[in-house]
Design an enzyme around this catalytic site. Sequence first.
Site, mmCIF file in Angstrom:
data_model
loop_
_atom_site.group_PDB
_atom_site.id
_atom_site.type_symbol
_atom_site.label_atom_id
_atom_site.label_comp_id
_atom_site.label_asym_id
_atom_site.label_seq_id
_atom_site.Cartn_x
_atom_site.Cartn_y
_atom_site.Cartn_z
ATOM 1 N N ASP A 161 -1.559 6.953 6.153
ATOM 2 C CA ASP A 161 -2.587 5.975 5.804
ATOM 3 C C ASP A 161 -2.719 5.051 7.011
ATOM 4 O O ASP A 161 -1.833 4.250 7.296
ATOM 5 C CB ASP A 161 -2.146 5.199 4.550
ATOM 6 C CG ASP A 161 -3.066 4.021 4.233
ATOM 7 O OD1 ASP A 161 -4.092 3.842 4.908
ATOM 8 O OD2 ASP A 161 -2.737 3.272 3.284
ATOM 9 N N TRP A 188 0.842 -1.214 0.000
ATOM 10 C CA TRP A 188 0.000 0.000 0.000
ATOM 11 C C TRP A 188 0.863 1.243 0.000
ATOM 12 O O TRP A 188 0.540 2.241 -0.662
ATOM 13 C CB TRP A 188 -0.956 -0.011 1.186
ATOM 14 C CG TRP A 188 -1.854 -1.200 1.194
ATOM 15 C CD1 TRP A 188 -1.919 -2.178 2.142
ATOM 16 C CD2 TRP A 188 -2.806 -1.584 0.177
ATOM 17 N NE1 TRP A 188 -2.847 -3.131 1.785
ATOM 18 C CE2 TRP A 188 -3.405 -2.802 0.591
ATOM 19 C CE3 TRP A 188 -3.207 -1.017 -1.036
ATOM 20 C CZ2 TRP A 188 -4.378 -3.450 -0.163
ATOM 21 C CZ3 TRP A 188 -4.178 -1.665 -1.788
ATOM 22 C CH2 TRP A 188 -4.754 -2.868 -1.344
ATOM 23 N N LYS A 224 -11.408 -2.213 7.550
ATOM 24 C CA LYS A 224 -10.648 -3.052 8.485
ATOM 25 C C LYS A 224 -11.082 -2.820 9.933
ATOM 26 O O LYS A 224 -11.438 -3.764 10.619
ATOM 27 C CB LYS A 224 -9.149 -2.812 8.344
ATOM 28 C CG LYS A 224 -8.513 -3.605 7.204
ATOM 29 C CD LYS A 224 -8.295 -2.795 5.988
ATOM 30 C CE LYS A 224 -7.676 -3.605 4.851
ATOM 31 N NZ LYS A 224 -7.171 -2.720 3.811
HETATM 32 C C1 LIG Z 1 -6.606 -2.266 2.679
HETATM 33 C C2 LIG Z 1 -5.634 -1.143 2.661
HETATM 34 C C3 LIG Z 1 -5.638 -0.181 1.634
HETATM 35 C C4 LIG Z 1 -6.552 -0.262 0.446
HETATM 36 O O1 LIG Z 1 -7.782 0.223 0.780
HETATM 37 P P1 LIG Z 1 -8.952 0.371 -0.310
HETATM 38 O O2 LIG Z 1 -10.017 1.000 0.530
HETATM 39 O O3 LIG Z 1 -9.268 -1.005 -0.794
HETATM 40 O O4 LIG Z 1 -8.468 1.266 -1.385
HETATM 41 C C5 LIG Z 1 -4.745 0.862 1.724
HETATM 42 N N1 LIG Z 1 -3.875 0.962 2.740
HETATM 43 C C6 LIG Z 1 -3.836 0.047 3.734
HETATM 44 C C7 LIG Z 1 -2.857 0.214 4.845
HETATM 45 C C8 LIG Z 1 -4.724 -1.024 3.719
HETATM 46 O O5 LIG Z 1 -4.680 -1.940 4.706
#
Ligand SMILES: *Cc1c(COP(=O)(O)O)cnc(C)c1O
Length: 338
Positions: free
Chosen positions: A151, A84, A175
């Site tokens: 993020d 990511w 998540k």
């Molecule tokens: C799952 C995840 C993403 C991707 O998220 P989407 O909502 O599917 O775009 C980005 N960063 C991290 C750290 C993730 O765990």
Amino acid sequence: MQEAAQAILDFNGLGLSLIEISHRSKDFVAVMEEARSLTKSLLGLPDRFDVLFLQGGASLGFLTSAYNFMPEGGSAAYVDSGTWAANAIKEAGRLGQAHVIGSSKETNYDRIPELSAVPAGSAYLHYTTNNTIFGTQFQSIPQVDMPLVADMSSDIFSKTFDPAPYQLIYAGAQKNMGPAGTVMYAFDRDAAGKTGRSIPSYLDLEVHAKKDSMFNTPAVFAIYVTMLTMRWMQSIGGVATMEKRNNQKAGLIYNEIDRNALFEGHAQVESRSKMNATFRLKDEKFAAAFDELWKSAGINGLKGHRSVGGYRASMYNALPVESVQVLVDVMQELERTH
Ligand SMILES: *Cc1c(COP(=O)(O)O)cnc(C)c1O
């Protein structure tokens, strides 16, 4: 989930469903406002933050974060700590220079990399607090002389932290918050709007903030369930309680990975994630027996991501401590029988 199911049938006794009323009705506006204010209070965000619930997932957040905080013709620093993180670097590179000041790619992202000095002129440092796929997590906030953009998709609300150094925090809901379909942005309104670039309306955080996160039709169900999750977190003592439970869960699983001679971890000990534990069998010949054991114990989704292999135990906020104990018991059962 029962409350959410009821809202699908009849929301607030209106005789209408949550997913058929107008998103501009006062009942839904109240949901949005409660979700925004609960985010601020649970995370302890100071007044300078605006909270939004938008769409496009964290994947659009990679671009949105650079659009709003990387100046036209400018640069920012990035940490390459996983898949990511690498995607965020790629998207930021469309708008300016993304300086990578640390990468653990060479060791298949088994650790949080050492950071080198941030190049002068960088507008912010972007990092991924928890690397979902590889099971690594920053153990502390990077100490740099510039604002942070993070993020936090896979560890938001999992532990308390000091929001002071942040300019932007974003996190996909799916998540630790609620169902897929919305992404939370918490950003410093005083720092936004200073890039000198023209921003497409949907990517402009100020546009959304001026409309109280109702610039266009929001993901009503995802936001409603996220709000219910936050109410629940608050009712049991907030993020501090989640942190205590998450420490307990991580302690259980890592203790077993280290103790049990049949297993080894993927992530280096000093970088281990409290949300996703990655591990494998030292000898693949026990794989069929282990898979049989955990499946019959009712465990689901333990297979690791294809880029790591082995196993990944995801222990998000919703997972009770007892579920981790079930996995530990199964690992011990394998040891006893093999
Ligand atoms: C799952 C995840 C993403 C991707 O998220 P989407 O909502 O599917 O775009 C980005 N960063 C991290 C750290 C993730 O765990």
